[in-house]
Design a protein around this motif. Sequence first.
Motif, PDB file in Angstrom:
ATOM      1  N   PRO A   1       0.915  -1.183   0.099  1.00 58.17           N
ATOM      2  CA  PRO A   1       0.277   0.114  -0.017  1.00 58.17           C
ATOM      3  C   PRO A   1       0.783   1.385  -0.091  1.00 58.17           C
ATOM      4  N   THR A   2       2.041   1.189   0.356  1.00 58.13           N
ATOM      5  CA  THR A   2       2.875   2.383   0.669  1.00 58.13           C
ATOM      6  C   THR A   2       4.036   2.565  -0.568  1.00 58.13           C
ATOM      7  N   GLU A   3       3.976   1.569  -1.490  1.00 62.01           N
ATOM      8  CA  GLU A   3       4.987   1.429  -2.573  1.00 62.01           C
ATOM      9  C   GLU A   3       6.312   1.253  -1.870  1.00 62.01           C
ATOM     10  N   ALA A   4       6.602   0.649  -0.799  1.00 62.09           N
ATOM     11  CA  ALA A   4       7.844   0.612  -0.092  1.00 62.09           C
ATOM     12  C   ALA A   4       8.749  -0.828  -0.569  1.00 62.09           C
ATOM     13  N   ILE A   5       8.268  -1.441  -1.494  1.00 64.63           N
ATOM     14  CA  ILE A   5       9.305  -2.697  -1.971  1.00 64.63           C
ATOM     15  C   ILE A   5       9.536  -2.311  -3.215  1.00 64.63           C
ATOM     16  N   LYS A   6      11.004  -2.803  -3.525  1.00 61.08           N
ATOM     17  CA  LYS A   6      11.314  -2.860  -4.825  1.00 61.08           C
ATOM     18  C   LYS A   6      11.862  -4.075  -5.044  1.00 61.08           C
ATOM     19  N   VAL A   7      11.685  -5.067  -6.196  1.00 65.83           N
ATOM     20  CA  VAL A   7      12.142  -6.227  -6.427  1.00 65.83           C
ATOM     21  C   VAL A   7      12.693  -6.327  -7.868  1.00 65.83           C
ATOM     22  N   GLU A   8      13.936  -6.697  -7.868  1.00 70.93           N
ATOM     23  CA  GLU A   8      14.627  -6.720  -9.332  1.00 70.93           C
ATOM     24  C   GLU A   8      15.323  -7.837  -9.514  1.00 70.93           C
ATOM     25  N   ARG A   9      15.263  -8.532 -10.799  1.00 66.80           N
ATOM     26  CA  ARG A   9      16.069  -9.674 -10.982  1.00 66.80           C
ATOM     27  C   ARG A   9      17.016  -9.458 -12.167  1.00 66.80           C
ATOM     28  N   ALA A  10      18.229  -9.813 -11.981  1.00 76.32           N
ATOM     29  CA  ALA A  10      19.479  -9.932 -13.138  1.00 76.32           C
ATOM     30  C   ALA A  10      19.497 -11.459 -13.690  1.00 76.32           C
ATOM     31  N   VAL A  11      18.902 -11.630 -14.722  1.00 77.19           N
ATOM     32  CA  VAL A  11      19.297 -12.953 -15.123  1.00 77.19           C
ATOM     33  C   VAL A  11      20.631 -13.019 -15.683  1.00 77.19           C
ATOM     34  N   GLU A  12      21.222 -14.335 -15.268  1.00 78.81           N
ATOM     35  CA  GLU A  12      22.746 -14.442 -15.687  1.00 78.81           C
ATOM     36  C   GLU A  12      22.475 -15.584 -16.916  1.00 78.81           C
ATOM     37  N   SER A  13      21.850 -16.457 -16.475  1.00 79.98           N
ATOM     38  CA  SER A  13      21.606 -17.630 -17.569  1.00 79.98           C
ATOM     39  C   SER A  13      20.190 -18.165 -17.538  1.00 79.98           C
ATOM     40  N   ASN A  14      19.553 -18.208 -18.573  1.00 92.17           N
ATOM     41  CA  ASN A  14      18.064 -18.850 -18.721  1.00 92.17           C
ATOM     42  C   ASN A  14      18.143 -20.144 -19.047  1.00 92.17           C
ATOM     43  N   LYS A  15      19.390 -20.830 -19.406  1.00 96.50           N
ATOM     44  CA  LYS A  15      19.555 -22.013 -19.672  1.00 96.50           C
ATOM     45  C   LYS A  15      18.961 -23.109 -18.573  1.00 96.50           C
ATOM     46  N   LEU A  16      18.157 -23.885 -19.120  1.00 95.29           N
ATOM     47  CA  LEU A  16      17.643 -25.011 -17.831  1.00 95.29           C
ATOM     48  C   LEU A  16      18.780 -25.857 -17.349  1.00 95.29           C
TER      49      LEU A  16
END
Lengths: 570, 387
Positions: free
Chosen positions: B226-241
């Motif tokens: 409700p207070t826009e206090a969260i920030k989530v970021e993802r940096a993908v190094e490899s998307n290989k299964l």
Amino acid sequence: MTEILIKNGFVFDPTQGIKGDKKDIAVKDGKIVDKVSSSAKVIDATGMTVMAGGVDIHTHVAGAKVNVGRNFRPEDKLQAVYEPARGVRHMSGGYSVPTVFKTAYKYADLGYTTVFEAAMPPLYARHTHEEMRDTPILDQGAFPMFGNNWFMLDYLKNQEYDNAAAYIAWLLRSTKGYGIKCVNPGGTEAWGWGLNCLTVNDPVPYFEITPREIISGLINANESLLLPHSMHLHGNNLGNPGNYTTTLDSLKIAEGVKTDNKFGREQVLHHTHIQFHSYGGTTWADFESKGPEVMDYINKNKNITCDIGFVTLDETTTMTGDGPFEHHLTALNHLKWANTDVEVECGSGIVPYVYSKDVYVCGVQWSIGLEMALLAKDHMRCHLTTDHPNAGPFTRYPRVMKWLMNQESREALLHTMKNEDKVRDRSSLSSIDRELTLYEIAMMTRAGTAKALGLADRCGGLGIGLQADIAVYPFNPETDGNDAEKIEWAFGNAVYLVKDGQIIINDSEIVSNGNKKTYWVDVTTNPNKQVERDISEMFTKYYTVTEKNYDVEEHAFMKNPFVIKVDATQ
Amino acid sequence: MAMSTMYPKFSTKTDGDNIIMEQKLLAKVSHLVLKKNVCTGCGICSEACPKEAIVLGLVGAVRRGAVTTEAPISVDPAKCSYCGVCVILCPFNALGLEVDGEPSLPILEQEGFPQYDITAEIDESKCNRCTICHEVCPNDAIIRDVPTFEGVDAADGAKRQAALTGKTTFVVDKEKCTVCGICAALCPALSVDRIPFYAETAKSLGDIVWDEKLCNACQVCALACPTEAIKVERAVESNKLPGKVTIDVENCCTCSWCEKTCPTEAVTIKKFFDGEISFNAEKCPAGCSTCVEVCPCNAIYLPSPASAVGMKKQKEAVIAVNKDLCIFCGACVNACPSEDVIRLKRTEIRVKGPETDLFKKIAEKLYVPRTSKVRETFGHVEVKKVE
């Protein structure tokens, strides 16, 4: 056989140029003769109109699709009170698709003695013949359909005209058919895949032949076989706004083709129910008549005949070998639809239709038919039909005659139409004051049709030596003048009808079921091993019946077969 | 039974899906084991057998399941010398030789016969662990050793975020955070480390605790805050299964379906036979499709009908083969009930090891071009030699 003398009637016979003269007609041994002995039965036709027995060139009265129409329209019987057996008459019923007995009795009441079934699927020829056998009184014949037949599509595409002719001869003999009928050339075969051919240049799927090549090939085959009747065409694109261009394209295919037959026929192409093929506009919203354009072309081209297919403004049943058209129709009116695709040969469809005078499209269709007949210059080449029962039941012929002969009746009907102004605007009918004479009506209903069928030496006239088919109508041209209601009543209630010299209607009562016959044409061609092989192969590989079971055996399926033999060997 | 026939003693018995041909000597028992459901009826064993102990039977009927009591081939246990040539040359691994209950191929050990030289590899660096080869392989020869993920192949599969390698960051702006608890109520990766409520302060205080292993960076917490206090970021190094996809060479028939369909061109297949195959569709009576059903490579097909307007006086052929997928095994020729429809000619056999005289003799037989014929000895497949 008895002798008959029809005395004192007003005789109309275009074959002899007799225009209402008071004449006696003498009959002996089934033929019209010069004079008879004093012991002849005398029919007093004083104050009545005498004409040859009517000849219908195009009507759907027997066979598979007619019977599907009867079967799937039990409600059709609600439109007409069923008539119990009485005297020589069998029980009869049905309105737009009457039973075989009613068909015969009603045609007899109309003074008709010869009636041609317009579309016979070859595979179902036995059905057609069984129904014709059970139709009393009337002389009949049937046209097998060739315009979508695989043999024809292949032979004509490969320009194997000898093979095409040999196959036609074989099929006429097998089916006991009379002539070459062509319905929506190529289009009904395309309908086997759910497609259609809307112009004369649309190729048929797989076969890659165009309707133009089919029409041209069939006309030429017809002439090379020297058949009594010409190629009988129901063109492509029936019933669509703007289709008159397709019609003109189809008619032009006959240009320059000459005939050389022994039957007195002058045309090489008969276009049927041409009213349905003379539409202008691009949609039903801007729909209009192009009847004058089409009739103008026919007037100028003497090797073409046509019949009109007059809309009678009734609730009726449409039935045709034009499968895709019928599907188009059911999509328009959402009424029940029957369809039969016939292996190797053709197809068909059936849909009820209500031609209401309060629907402007129907009003315009009604106008187009009348307009074309009134603009025709030669009624020997423009015939009266309703494509029964497609544009209306044949029992309405007298009403059509009334409209043709009486402008006031046309105006009166136009005046009751809900969209009167629009109907008047979309055709030139209300500007035409022409009223056809009984002489012209006789051309449209007997002299012209008999000639076009190549039967002029047998019927359609009252000349000496012709078959004694004579109708006497309670209409006095001198005193009844132009009484519209009298016309309609009189020409639906013949007082006397003689057929083959036998009295069928005596004093307005049907007294005999006659001795009907069925015409078919047996053409001899040069032996053709290739076609024999092709037929055997087709039956082995593609037909569900065997070749041996295909033939319509005269003795089993026909009453009084009458063979017209033609020698087309070269 | 006469005493003289007691030893060697021969018999054939069925054990489940296996048919076992037995030669019993006093001190030694040899078994030739046929996996009848694996056998394709290709007939290579029959042609290769030095003792002519193997004949082909109802190939089509057995392979289609119409006959369940027989195998496409039958072996005479008395004629068989238990040499193992058929086992070595069977492309489908349908035959095995056991001596005294142990798998054994003395002829190979003594270098008396070569083996097929098959290449069937997947370049791991190119492979992206997609599913195509696994699905397309007609012989289940692809080993796709990749974890199953939650909710797809298995309810208890690996977490789907485990499919990616990379770094996820989760930041809470302490200024804005009211420690309301909504984020933790939505996500198993989040929990509230709350300072107990206390009357002295009468406030909601504490920290949001985040477990990276459980976070899939879905952003629901950030959007729900409700207070826009969260920030989530993802940096993908490899998307290989994770995991590895390999080919089980034992079961691979080198049809090369996987090679043809691999989106990253990671597969290399070299067939053990080279050759030519042609179908004369004009002679096929159609409506049979036995060849389609017996083909172990799914290389034969019924051509699709053209659309109505597309035919143009041409009808599709009733039968056809994709030559790229064919391994020239010969099952189709054996099964075809017609004459001269399929012509097969092998031109090369790739082997490694000593090309002995026995091998050369067998290879000559395998090279003979053949087609099917209609009249043959009852109960036996015979083919017609051509050219």
